[in-house]
Scaffold this active site. Structure first.
Site, PDB file in Angstrom:
ATOM      1  N   ASP A   1     -17.228   7.192  -1.321  1.00 45.41           N
ATOM      2  CA  ASP A   1     -15.862   7.136  -0.608  1.00 45.41           C
ATOM      3  C   ASP A   1     -15.716   8.503   0.162  1.00 45.41           C
ATOM      4  O   ASP A   1     -16.381   9.441  -0.315  1.00 45.41           O
ATOM      5  CB  ASP A   1     -15.001   6.844  -1.465  1.00 45.41           C
ATOM      6  CG  ASP A   1     -13.612   6.600  -1.021  1.00 45.41           C
ATOM      7  OD1 ASP A   1     -13.509   6.493   0.227  1.00 45.41           O
ATOM      8  OD2 ASP A   1     -12.537   6.430  -1.782  1.00 45.41           O
ATOM      9  N   CYS A  45     -16.401   1.629   0.836  1.00 46.44           N
ATOM     10  CA  CYS A  45     -14.994   0.904   1.127  1.00 46.44           C
ATOM     11  C   CYS A  45     -14.658   1.143   2.687  1.00 46.44           C
ATOM     12  O   CYS A  45     -13.784   0.171   3.025  1.00 46.44           O
ATOM     13  CB  CYS A  45     -14.090   1.297   0.154  1.00 46.44           C
ATOM     14  SG  CYS A  45     -13.620   3.054   0.277  1.00 46.44           S
ATOM     15  N   HIS A  52      -7.641   0.636  -6.429  1.00 46.79           N
ATOM     16  CA  HIS A  52      -7.753  -0.234  -5.138  1.00 46.79           C
ATOM     17  C   HIS A  52      -8.482  -1.396  -5.746  1.00 46.79           C
ATOM     18  O   HIS A  52      -9.585  -1.602  -5.294  1.00 46.79           O
ATOM     19  CB  HIS A  52      -8.600   0.594  -4.029  1.00 46.79           C
ATOM     20  CG  HIS A  52      -8.508   0.136  -2.780  1.00 46.79           C
ATOM     21  ND1 HIS A  52      -7.648  -1.208  -2.709  1.00 46.79           N
ATOM     22  CD2 HIS A  52      -8.936   0.227  -1.780  1.00 46.79           C
ATOM     23  CE1 HIS A  52      -7.804  -1.345  -0.994  1.00 46.79           C
ATOM     24  NE2 HIS A  52      -8.735  -0.481  -0.732  1.00 46.79           N
ATOM     25  N   ARG A  69     -13.573  -8.879   1.730  1.00 50.90           N
ATOM     26  CA  ARG A  69     -12.179  -8.451   1.526  1.00 50.90           C
ATOM     27  C   ARG A  69     -11.445  -9.417   1.899  1.00 50.90           C
ATOM     28  O   ARG A  69     -10.430 -10.087   1.282  1.00 50.90           O
ATOM     29  CB  ARG A  69     -11.655  -7.185   2.415  1.00 50.90           C
ATOM     30  CG  ARG A  69     -12.212  -5.816   2.200  1.00 50.90           C
ATOM     31  CD  ARG A  69     -11.695  -5.104   0.710  1.00 50.90           C
ATOM     32  NE  ARG A  69     -10.454  -4.936   0.840  1.00 50.90           N
ATOM     33  CZ  ARG A  69      -9.687  -4.124   1.393  1.00 50.90           C
ATOM     34  NH1 ARG A  69     -10.351  -3.379   1.626  1.00 50.90           N
ATOM     35  NH2 ARG A  69      -8.429  -4.169   0.980  1.00 50.90           N
ATOM     36  N   ARG A  76       0.812  -1.236   0.022  1.00 53.97           N
ATOM     37  CA  ARG A  76       0.090   0.042  -0.005  1.00 53.97           C
ATOM     38  C   ARG A  76       0.884   1.396  -0.006  1.00 53.97           C
ATOM     39  O   ARG A  76       1.454   1.382   1.080  1.00 53.97           O
ATOM     40  CB  ARG A  76      -0.889  -0.115   1.183  1.00 53.97           C
ATOM     41  CG  ARG A  76      -1.480   1.465   1.493  1.00 53.97           C
ATOM     42  CD  ARG A  76      -2.684   1.272   2.405  1.00 53.97           C
ATOM     43  NE  ARG A  76      -3.887   0.554   1.819  1.00 53.97           N
ATOM     44  CZ  ARG A  76      -5.005   0.704   2.498  1.00 53.97           C
ATOM     45  NH1 ARG A  76      -5.206   1.359   3.548  1.00 53.97           N
ATOM     46  NH2 ARG A  76      -6.040   0.275   1.930  1.00 53.97           N
ATOM     47  N   GLN A 117     -10.079  -3.727  -3.077  1.00 54.13           N
ATOM     48  CA  GLN A 117     -11.467  -3.481  -2.659  1.00 54.13           C
ATOM     49  C   GLN A 117     -12.577  -3.589  -3.594  1.00 54.13           C
ATOM     50  O   GLN A 117     -13.543  -4.489  -3.376  1.00 54.13           O
ATOM     51  CB  GLN A 117     -11.218  -1.906  -2.271  1.00 54.13           C
ATOM     52  CG  GLN A 117     -12.746  -1.506  -1.919  1.00 54.13           C
ATOM     53  CD  GLN A 117     -13.070  -2.073  -0.639  1.00 54.13           C
ATOM     54  OE1 GLN A 117     -12.415  -1.816   0.471  1.00 54.13           O
ATOM     55  NE2 GLN A 117     -14.292  -2.402  -0.339  1.00 54.13           N
TER      56      GLN A 117
HETATM   57  N1  NVA Z   1      -9.936   6.746  -1.182  1.00 54.49           N
HETATM   58  C1  NVA Z   1      -9.563   6.447   0.093  1.00 54.49           C
HETATM   59  C2  NVA Z   1     -10.037   4.861   0.270  1.00 54.49           C
HETATM   60  C3  NVA Z   1      -9.618   4.270   1.569  1.00 54.49           C
HETATM   61  C4  NVA Z   1      -9.769   2.846   1.546  1.00 54.49           C
HETATM   62  C5  NVA Z   1      -8.100   6.724   0.245  1.00 54.49           C
HETATM   63  O1  NVA Z   1      -7.487   6.348  -0.362  1.00 54.49           O
HETATM   64  O2  NVA Z   1      -8.023   7.250   1.388  1.00 54.49           O
HETATM   65  N1   CP Z   2     -11.161  -0.148   2.495  1.00 58.55           N
HETATM   66  C1   CP Z   2     -10.077  -0.070   2.999  1.00 58.55           C
HETATM   67  O1   CP Z   2      -8.881  -0.301   2.213  1.00 58.55           O
HETATM   68  O2   CP Z   2      -9.765  -0.122   4.418  1.00 58.55           O
HETATM   69  P1   CP Z   2      -8.617   0.333   5.176  1.00 58.55           P
HETATM   70  O3   CP Z   2      -7.773   1.654   4.747  1.00 58.55           O
HETATM   71  O4   CP Z   2      -8.974  -0.031   6.475  1.00 58.55           O
HETATM   72  O5   CP Z   2      -7.389  -1.047   4.755  1.00 58.55           O
END
Ligand code: NVA
Ligand code: CP
Length: 300
Positions: free
Chosen positions: A219, A259, A129, A287, A102, A132
């Site tokens: 989101d 998500c 992502h 997930r 990540r 997800q």
């Molecule tokens: N768009 C959000 C998704 C988190 C799972 C982010 O990138 O922070």
């Molecule tokens: N939806 C998601 O990826 O959650 P986290 O940021 O908690 O991993």
């Protein structure tokens, strides 16, 4: 399929095959008949951003499959002190059977795959992502039975989620409509591809996007890494909220998905969130199953 870097790398058949395996693994887990498909396999989990779901579902998932997950925070890795990703990739390839990462730039994930010799899984970048969205597709199929003919509407920022959902929806035969303010659209190339390959609409009108939708998705207005833009984004996105009015315009049996983490009172009201909590937490659970399927496909 060698890696999971972004959904656009996968064919429709590969996506469906992951979803079918995810359904099977969920069934096996529920019935207590899961096998050690990944006995002795080691997956490194590199996190340059915070996580609840991704971290815990990958760690629990690899353990359930008989393997071992190593949580690698960038605060503790040399990568956080400037060691190039090319070198990290070649070193970790000597120890591990796979890497989930990540991070911010999609290029970093692509480079990890390019320079390493083991499968790489994208656990979220600023661009995509995919894990997800595989869980989201699994959840939609559980609730709706099939994808073809469904309309998915996304309300809010054209971010990593919007990019990956666009690809996932179009590849599985759904139509996709996004409502976002001008200047916050999804990736231009993804929109171009979606228009050429399916039914894709981008509009500033929430009402237009959610009209007769089967699935409504939202989101956060400010993603991880955009903390300094929070105020400007709150102003730009006010009105881009999944609320009771949205639900009136959608189909009566429309699902609501998120998500997570959610900001109640911003992109979604408390009322709609709690009314659809069953779907949203089934989505979070999936997930685990979807990523176990990805790990089995890539590491076995
Ligand atoms: N768009 C959000 C998704 C988190 C799972 C982010 O990138 O922070
Ligand atoms: N939806 C998601 O990826 O959650 P986290 O940021 O908690 O991993």
């Amino acid at each position: 399929m060698k890696h999971l870097l972004k959904l656009s790398d996968l064919t429709r058949e590969e996506i469906l095959s992951i979803l079918n395996l995810a359904d099977q693994l969920k069934f096996e887990r529920v019935n207590g008949v899961q096998k050690d498909y990944l006995k002795g396999k080691k997956l490194g989990l590199i996190f340059q951003k915070a996580s609840t779901r991704t971290r815990v579902s990958f760690e629990a998932g690899i353990y359930e499959l008989g393997g071992y997950g190593l949580f690698l925070s960038s605060n503790d890795l040399q990568i956080g002190r400037g060691e190039p990703v090319q070198d990290t990739a070649r070193v970790l390839s000597r120890y591990l059977d796979g890497i989930m990462i990540r991070t911010f730039a999609q290029q970093e994930v692509e480079d990890l795959a390019k320079y390493g010799t083991i499968p790489v899984i994208n656990g979220l970048t600023d661009y995509a992502h995919p894990c997800q969205v595989l869980a989201d597709l699994m959840t939609i199929r559980e609730y709706k039975g099939a994808f073809k003919g469904l309309k998915m509407a996304f309300v809010g920022d054209g971010n990593n989620m919007a990019n990956s959902l666009t690809v996932g929806a179009i590849k599985t035969g759904m139509s996709f409509a996004i409502a976002c303010p001008k200047g916050y659209e999804p990736d231009a190339k993804i929109m171009e591809w979606a228009k050429a390959n399916g039914q894709f609409t981008v509009t500033e009108s929430v009402e237009e996007a959610v009209r007769d939708a089967d699935v409504i998705y939202t989101d956060v207005w400010a993603s991880m890494g955009q903390e300094s833009e929070r105020q400007a984004r709150a102003a730009a996105f006010s009105g881009y909220q999944v609320n009771a009015d949205c639900m009136k315009a959608a189909k009566p049996d429309a699902m609501v998905m998120h998500c997570l983490p959610a900001h109640r009172g911003e992109e979604i009201t408390e009322e709609v969130f709690e009314e659809h909590a069953k779907e949203i937490f089934d989505e979070a659970e999936n997930r685990l199953h979807a990523q176990k399927a990805v790990m089995v496909k890539l590491l076995k």
